[in-house]
Scaffold this motif. Sequence first.
Motif, mmCIF file in Angstrom:
data_model
loop_
_atom_site.group_PDB
_atom_site.id
_atom_site.type_symbol
_atom_site.label_atom_id
_atom_site.label_comp_id
_atom_site.label_asym_id
_atom_site.label_seq_id
_atom_site.Cartn_x
_atom_site.Cartn_y
_atom_site.Cartn_z
ATOM 1 N N VAL A 70 -1.677 3.533 42.437
ATOM 2 C CA VAL A 70 -1.139 2.879 43.440
ATOM 3 C C VAL A 70 -1.552 1.266 43.105
ATOM 4 O O VAL A 70 -0.876 0.576 43.287
ATOM 5 N N PHE A 71 -2.822 1.096 42.344
ATOM 6 C CA PHE A 71 -3.315 -0.327 42.004
ATOM 7 C C PHE A 71 -2.092 -0.772 40.822
ATOM 8 O O PHE A 71 -1.962 -1.870 41.077
ATOM 9 N N VAL A 72 -1.874 0.034 39.962
ATOM 10 C CA VAL A 72 -0.985 -0.177 38.898
ATOM 11 C C VAL A 72 0.413 -0.769 39.727
ATOM 12 O O VAL A 72 0.988 -1.795 39.101
ATOM 13 N N LEU A 73 0.926 -0.074 40.377
ATOM 14 C CA LEU A 73 2.095 -0.078 41.049
ATOM 15 C C LEU A 73 1.872 -1.700 41.940
ATOM 16 O O LEU A 73 2.822 -2.485 41.826
ATOM 17 N N PHE A 74 0.950 -1.796 42.663
ATOM 18 C CA PHE A 74 0.639 -2.883 43.411
ATOM 19 C C PHE A 74 0.657 -4.215 42.394
ATOM 20 O O PHE A 74 1.274 -5.078 42.768
ATOM 21 N N PHE A 75 -0.090 -4.037 41.228
ATOM 22 C CA PHE A 75 -0.190 -5.190 40.354
ATOM 23 C C PHE A 75 1.119 -5.308 39.531
ATOM 24 O O PHE A 75 1.228 -6.530 39.103
ATOM 25 N N SER A 76 1.840 -4.363 39.281
ATOM 26 C CA SER A 76 3.113 -4.730 38.775
ATOM 27 C C SER A 76 3.986 -5.498 39.659
ATOM 28 O O SER A 76 4.696 -6.399 39.275
ATOM 29 N N MET A 77 4.091 -5.058 40.815
ATOM 30 C CA MET A 77 5.014 -5.884 41.795
ATOM 31 C C MET A 77 4.540 -7.064 42.024
ATOM 32 O O MET A 77 5.286 -8.147 42.167
ATOM 33 N N LEU A 78 3.184 -7.483 41.942
ATOM 34 C CA LEU A 78 2.615 -8.776 42.098
ATOM 35 C C LEU A 78 3.006 -9.606 40.709
ATOM 36 O O LEU A 78 3.227 -10.672 40.913
ATOM 37 N N ALA A 79 2.850 -9.033 39.878
ATOM 38 C CA ALA A 79 3.258 -9.546 38.252
ATOM 39 C C ALA A 79 4.576 -9.966 38.366
ATOM 40 O O ALA A 79 5.210 -11.172 38.004
ATOM 41 N N ALA A 80 5.519 -9.008 38.855
ATOM 42 C CA ALA A 80 6.969 -9.380 38.851
ATOM 43 C C ALA A 80 7.328 -10.555 40.014
ATOM 44 O O ALA A 80 8.008 -11.562 39.487
ATOM 45 N N ALA A 81 6.673 -10.611 41.030
ATOM 46 C CA ALA A 81 6.896 -11.921 42.175
ATOM 47 C C ALA A 81 6.432 -12.822 41.327
ATOM 48 O O ALA A 81 6.930 -14.135 41.602
ATOM 49 N N GLU A 82 5.235 -13.112 40.726
ATOM 50 C CA GLU A 82 4.776 -14.205 40.089
ATOM 51 C C GLU A 82 5.436 -14.916 38.896
ATOM 52 O O GLU A 82 5.690 -16.048 38.951
ATOM 53 N N GLY A 83 6.056 -13.710 38.261
ATOM 54 C CA GLY A 83 6.828 -14.295 37.227
ATOM 55 C C GLY A 83 8.281 -14.871 37.618
ATOM 56 O O GLY A 83 8.856 -15.882 37.369
ATOM 57 N N SER A 84 8.643 -14.246 38.954
ATOM 58 C CA SER A 84 9.817 -14.851 39.465
ATOM 59 C C SER A 84 9.652 -16.464 39.731
ATOM 60 O O SER A 84 10.391 -17.038 39.858
ATOM 61 N N ARG A 85 8.331 -16.489 40.701
ATOM 62 C CA ARG A 85 8.123 -17.659 41.198
ATOM 63 C C ARG A 85 7.852 -18.805 40.043
ATOM 64 O O ARG A 85 8.287 -19.877 40.337
ATOM 65 N N CYS A 86 7.551 -18.436 38.795
ATOM 66 C CA CYS A 86 7.131 -19.381 37.747
ATOM 67 C C CYS A 86 8.605 -19.754 37.431
ATOM 68 O O CYS A 86 8.681 -20.833 36.761
ATOM 69 N N ILE A 87 9.321 -18.589 37.276
ATOM 70 C CA ILE A 87 10.865 -19.262 36.649
ATOM 71 C C ILE A 87 11.488 -20.102 37.578
ATOM 72 O O ILE A 87 12.200 -21.140 37.101
ATOM 73 N N LEU A 88 11.445 -19.666 38.691
ATOM 74 C CA LEU A 88 12.086 -20.774 39.994
ATOM 75 C C LEU A 88 11.444 -22.104 39.649
ATOM 76 O O LEU A 88 12.092 -23.087 40.104
ATOM 77 N N ARG A 89 9.922 -22.215 39.571
ATOM 78 C CA ARG A 89 9.370 -23.442 39.629
ATOM 79 C C ARG A 89 9.736 -24.280 38.416
ATOM 80 O O ARG A 89 9.921 -25.627 38.134
ATOM 81 N N TYR A 90 9.881 -23.630 37.233
ATOM 82 C CA TYR A 90 10.487 -24.030 35.918
ATOM 83 C C TYR A 90 11.610 -24.623 35.949
ATOM 84 O O TYR A 90 11.989 -25.931 35.470
ATOM 85 N N ARG A 91 12.665 -24.134 36.654
ATOM 86 C CA ARG A 91 14.039 -24.515 36.888
ATOM 87 C C ARG A 91 14.134 -25.730 37.816
ATOM 88 O O ARG A 91 14.806 -26.509 37.555
ATOM 89 N N LYS A 92 13.188 -25.710 38.776
ATOM 90 C CA LYS A 92 13.241 -26.875 39.567
ATOM 91 C C LYS A 92 12.451 -27.981 38.697
ATOM 92 O O LYS A 92 12.823 -29.209 38.722
ATOM 93 N N TYR A 93 11.487 -27.836 37.913
ATOM 94 C CA TYR A 93 11.202 -28.814 37.221
ATOM 95 C C TYR A 93 12.084 -29.486 36.150
ATOM 96 O O TYR A 93 12.212 -30.653 35.894
ATOM 97 N N GLN A 94 12.863 -28.562 35.488
ATOM 98 C CA GLN A 94 14.010 -29.274 34.678
ATOM 99 C C GLN A 94 14.851 -29.826 35.519
ATOM 100 O O GLN A 94 15.622 -31.086 34.975
ATOM 101 N N SER A 95 15.259 -29.614 36.633
ATOM 102 C CA SER A 95 16.131 -30.373 37.513
ATOM 103 C C SER A 95 15.506 -31.704 37.838
ATOM 104 O O SER A 95 16.156 -32.696 37.931
ATOM 105 N N ASP A 96 14.239 -31.789 38.126
ATOM 106 C CA ASP A 96 13.727 -32.922 38.562
ATOM 107 C C ASP A 96 13.515 -33.837 37.236
ATOM 108 O O ASP A 96 13.635 -35.133 37.407
ATOM 109 N N ILE A 97 13.456 -33.351 36.091
ATOM 110 C CA ILE A 97 13.352 -34.018 34.827
ATOM 111 C C ILE A 97 14.739 -34.682 34.586
ATOM 112 O O ILE A 97 14.881 -35.787 34.227
ATOM 113 N N ARG A 98 15.914 -34.004 34.835
ATOM 114 C CA ARG A 98 17.361 -34.563 34.368
ATOM 115 C C ARG A 98 17.392 -35.632 35.621
ATOM 116 O O ARG A 98 17.998 -36.510 35.299
ATOM 117 N N ASP A 99 17.002 -35.568 36.870
ATOM 118 C CA ASP A 99 17.180 -36.389 37.684
ATOM 119 C C ASP A 99 16.413 -37.735 37.637
ATOM 120 O O ASP A 99 16.777 -38.772 37.605
#
Length: 116
Positions: A70-99
């Motif tokens: 259960v802990f492994v499942l929880f932390f796997s889902m947490l890692a996937a959510a954090e990875g998605s959040r980081c990808i979205l933040r990176y895309r926003k950063y790239q957009s801000d740099i272009r602007d």
Amino acid sequence: MIWLAVLVAYGPQWFNGAEKCVVLEGGATLEQVVRDGLVPADSVECPPSAVGTESLRWSLPQVLVGILSVFVLFFSMLAAAEGSRCILRYRKYQSDIRDHRALLHKYGRADEAFAS
């Protein structure tokens, strides 16, 4: 989720040392499931005593593996959510740099900013 389902279904058999013992349901025979490739050829059908309430009792290692899974499942889902959040933040950063570069280019300061 699939890993946890398999663990719950086959974990007690594996921990009790009867990993080659299979529980047949729905009127299937051992020969049918072996022919279909669902179980290994050297499997045997579980005795009726192993199928009853006796197999529902979990030992300490089984409980620990269940809790850890259960802990492994929880932390796997947490890692996937954090990875998605980081990808979205990176895309926003790239957009801000272009602007920002477009703004500098608009006011003629692009050469000064990129020179350093």
